[in-house]
Design an enzyme around this catalytic site. Structure first.
Site, PDB file in Angstrom:
ATOM      1  N   GLU A 195       0.516  -1.025   0.249  1.00 36.77           N
ATOM      2  CA  GLU A 195       0.638  -0.100  -0.364  1.00 36.77           C
ATOM      3  C   GLU A 195       1.232   0.761  -0.069  1.00 36.77           C
ATOM      4  O   GLU A 195       1.687   1.513  -0.161  1.00 36.77           O
ATOM      5  CB  GLU A 195      -0.747   0.111   1.398  1.00 36.77           C
ATOM      6  CG  GLU A 195      -1.999  -1.194   0.728  1.00 36.77           C
ATOM      7  CD  GLU A 195      -3.092  -1.229   2.577  1.00 36.77           C
ATOM      8  OE1 GLU A 195      -2.756  -0.282   3.568  1.00 36.77           O
ATOM      9  OE2 GLU A 195      -4.081  -2.025   1.870  1.00 36.77           O
ATOM     10  N   HIS A 209     -10.884   9.789   7.595  1.00 39.30           N
ATOM     11  CA  HIS A 209     -11.303   7.988   7.580  1.00 39.30           C
ATOM     12  C   HIS A 209     -10.554   8.193   8.950  1.00 39.30           C
ATOM     13  O   HIS A 209     -10.967   6.832   9.038  1.00 39.30           O
ATOM     14  CB  HIS A 209     -10.504   7.939   6.839  1.00 39.30           C
ATOM     15  CG  HIS A 209     -10.054   6.196   6.221  1.00 39.30           C
ATOM     16  ND1 HIS A 209     -10.943   5.651   6.013  1.00 39.30           N
ATOM     17  CD2 HIS A 209      -8.741   5.613   6.189  1.00 39.30           C
ATOM     18  CE1 HIS A 209     -10.674   4.059   6.297  1.00 39.30           C
ATOM     19  NE2 HIS A 209      -9.324   4.605   6.250  1.00 39.30           N
ATOM     20  N   ARG A 212      -0.990   9.114   9.368  1.00 37.10           N
ATOM     21  CA  ARG A 212      -0.780   7.835   9.706  1.00 37.10           C
ATOM     22  C   ARG A 212      -0.460   6.681   8.426  1.00 37.10           C
ATOM     23  O   ARG A 212      -1.513   7.037   7.199  1.00 37.10           O
ATOM     24  CB  ARG A 212      -2.072   6.857   9.802  1.00 37.10           C
ATOM     25  CG  ARG A 212      -1.628   5.014  10.631  1.00 37.10           C
ATOM     26  CD  ARG A 212      -3.754   4.845  10.735  1.00 37.10           C
ATOM     27  NE  ARG A 212      -3.996   4.902  10.348  1.00 37.10           N
ATOM     28  CZ  ARG A 212      -4.978   4.531   9.557  1.00 37.10           C
ATOM     29  NH1 ARG A 212      -4.364   3.338   9.497  1.00 37.10           N
ATOM     30  NH2 ARG A 212      -5.730   4.327   8.765  1.00 37.10           N
ATOM     31  N   SER A 232      -3.695   0.603  11.231  1.00 32.74           N
ATOM     32  CA  SER A 232      -4.404   1.206  12.488  1.00 32.74           C
ATOM     33  C   SER A 232      -4.656  -0.187  13.031  1.00 32.74           C
ATOM     34  O   SER A 232      -5.160   0.118  14.003  1.00 32.74           O
ATOM     35  CB  SER A 232      -5.377   2.025  12.184  1.00 32.74           C
ATOM     36  OG  SER A 232      -6.023   1.553  11.105  1.00 32.74           O
ATOM     37  N   LEU A 233      -4.489  -0.989  12.255  1.00 28.65           N
ATOM     38  CA  LEU A 233      -5.584  -2.657  13.284  1.00 28.65           C
ATOM     39  C   LEU A 233      -3.953  -3.194  13.304  1.00 28.65           C
ATOM     40  O   LEU A 233      -4.528  -3.632  15.405  1.00 28.65           O
ATOM     41  CB  LEU A 233      -5.793  -2.922  12.422  1.00 28.65           C
ATOM     42  CG  LEU A 233      -7.439  -3.105  11.249  1.00 28.65           C
ATOM     43  CD1 LEU A 233      -7.622  -3.810   9.900  1.00 28.65           C
ATOM     44  CD2 LEU A 233      -8.361  -3.211  12.485  1.00 28.65           C
TER      45      LEU A 233
END
Ligand code: SIN
Length: 528
Positions: free
Chosen positions: A114, A340, A375, A380-381
């Site tokens: 990503e 988001h 970020r 985040s997970l």
């Protein structure tokens, strides 16, 4: 008088951070997990692309750290990022061991790439349903523990605090019944506040309640000006801003404007895989029309991608698009940035402790400084797993005593939400307009004026009605909006997700520090 209960550990929120903490606390006492809807309804559940984790050894761990620091635009708290990348592999391995299924090929975990990642390290599940799988597996584990209880469809209306220590909370269920729960400590893990904007990828439950509860109890907030806008949310009139995962760009999606130009060439040499804030601003700029208020279409394009069955790789996204007559293989997909993820939140140390005794925070609701100003995708997970577990450890280590509570919850009168909805809509529009991807002093001041007007109207309503979930959510959104606007006004520079058109440059001499909101006083800037 409300019913009174007690537990050892009260957790607000049932996403990845809350559930991971609950599992760590379960052997040591009674845990109550409170969530506004069913357990699955959290931001975690909707996370698509994956979980970034360096499982290839020390070199990968070091690169993951450097990618996280680089994406954060000079503001990452390095110690927090180090914990994330070092402890992350163990936390993910535990999850796999306990039954979470990530996608595999020939028995090996599949990894995608990503934006702003130097190598493919994003694990995914069921193609584009990674959050749902993590949420499912953690919830299954939590439900098998007799010491964990869930209060679903229940809203926390306030934290009970005495002498500067949080001792419990008041709860409101879906039948408008109130109860008071005492706890040795309380963890806020209620996620972000995307609903403060009209255009958001977040579900309706993401109203920043935990952040507002903590702020009202005196906790410090940090870095609230940094709201991450995802560059590629589906943009169709009358359709929710459905997330089109960054993994689509990882698998080759291009971005183009209405003249068919691949415009990222003009913004960053990493093109479509530039850091998320850069891509969001580029999409916002390309969608601006010639005259103010006019907008032009911008598209995500995968029509050239061959050798991958995109329907198989992205089943959830493909199914949603099909409902609206669109197909990744065949069509240009209209996009727009949407709110988001909140990089800021309740200020915590590296172990989830807030500035208020007895109150802890983890996950998106918290701000360790880990993400800095922007970020890195799919961190985040992992943050929820690592810092949920760490917060639980400090709740145990602090070993606070249980206090009995003498709280009479006010009797309820008729609840009316009719007047709340238009106020929420006004706030959401105003935040998109004045505190969106691009901001300036004039707009932020106007936004603050509007927020204050809305808050006054909500307070007047509160004086005449008992608590209702929707009015509490409106109050939470207003508290979060105020913190975003105030912090964005104070940060007179541009950095990461915060772009001031009147101060378009990064100013390290004045602002390479975290903004701290202590409520009524001015915003201050402090190093970690
Ligand atoms: C996405 O799938 O693009 C979202 C991933 C993230 O927000 O980290």
């Amino acid at each position: 008088m409300a019913v009174q209960n007690r537990c050892d550990f009260l957790i607000v929120g049932a996403g990845v951070a809350g559930l991971r903490a609950a599992l760590a606390l379960a052997p040591h006492g009674d845990v109550l997990v409170v969530t506004k809807e069913a357990v699955r309804e959290s931001n975690t559940h909707y996370a698509q692309g994956g979980i970034a984790v360096a499982m290839e050894g020390q070199e990968d761990v070091a690169l993951h750290l450097e990618d996280t620091v680089a994406a954060g635009d000079g503001l990452v708290h390095r110690a927090a990022a180090e914990l994330l990348v070092r402890e992350g592999p163990l936390r993910v391995a535990e999850l796999i061991e306990a039954g979470a299924h990530f996608d595999r090929q020939n028995g090996h975990l599949m990894r995608t790439r990503e934006a702003a990642h130097s190598r493919p390290r994003i694990l995914h599940a069921n193609g584009d349903a990674t959050g749902a799988e993590i949420s499912r597996s953690l919830a299954a584990m939590a439900r098998s523990q007799t010491s964990i209880c869930f209060a679903e469809w229940t809203t926390v209306t306030s934290l009970i605090e005495n002498g500067g220590t949080v001792l419990g909370a008041t709860l409101l269920d879906s039948h408008h019944r109130q109860r008071v729960v005492s706890a040795r400590s309380v963890l806020i893990a209620s996620g972000g506040a995307g609903q403060v904007y009209m255009d958001t990828t977040n579900p309706a439950v993401a109203t920043g309640d935990g952040i507002a509860l903590a702020s009202r109890a005196g906790a410090e907030l940090a870095d609230m000006e940094f709201y991450q806008f995802h560059p590629t949310a589906l943009f169709l009139p009358g359709v929710p801003r459905f997330l089109l995962s960054e993994a689509l760009r990882g698998e080759g999606a291009l971005l183009c404007n209405d003249r068919g130009e691949r415009f990222m060439e003009r913004y960053h040499n990493a093109l479509e895989l530039a850091p998320r804030d850069v891509v969001a601003r580029a999409v916002a700029r390309e969608s601006q029309g010639e005259v103010p208020g006019e907008s032009r279409p911008v598209y995500l394009d995968m029509r050239h991608v061959s050798g991958v069955d995109l329907h198989e790789r992205f089943p959830g996204i493909s199914a949603f698009l099909a409902q609206h007559g669109l197909d990744l293989h065949r069509d240009l997909i209209p996009i727009r940035p949407a709110a988001h993820y909140l990089m800021g939140g309740i200020r915590t140390d590296l172990d989830g402790r807030t500035s208020v005794a007895g109150l802890y925070a983890a996950g998106e609701a918290a701000c360790t400084g880990l993400h800095g100003a922007n970020r890195l995708a799919s961190n985040s997970l992992l943050e929820g797993l690592v810092f949920g577990a760490r917060a639980a450890q400090s709740m145990l280590a602090d070993d606070l005593p249980s206090e009995s509570l003498e709280v009479a919850a006010p009797a309820l009168d008729a609840v009316s939400d009719a007047a709340v909805e238009p106020l929420i809509t006004r706030l959401q529009h105003s935040m998109g307009h004045f505190a969106g991807v691009l901001r300036d002093e004039t707009g932020l001041k106007e936004g603050l004026g509007m927020q204050q007007e809305i808050e006054t109207l909500l307070q007047e309503m509160g004086a005449h009605h008992g608590p209702s979930r929707r009015r509490l959510e409106a109050m939470s959104l207003s508290v979060v909006a105020r913190a975003i606007l105030r912090s964005a006004l104070a940060r007179a520079e541009s950095r990461g997700a915060h772009f001031r058109t009147d101060f378009p440059r990064r100013d390290d001499a004045l602002f390479q520090q975290h903004s701290i909101d202590r409520g009524d006083g001015p915003i201050s800037f402090e190093s970690r």
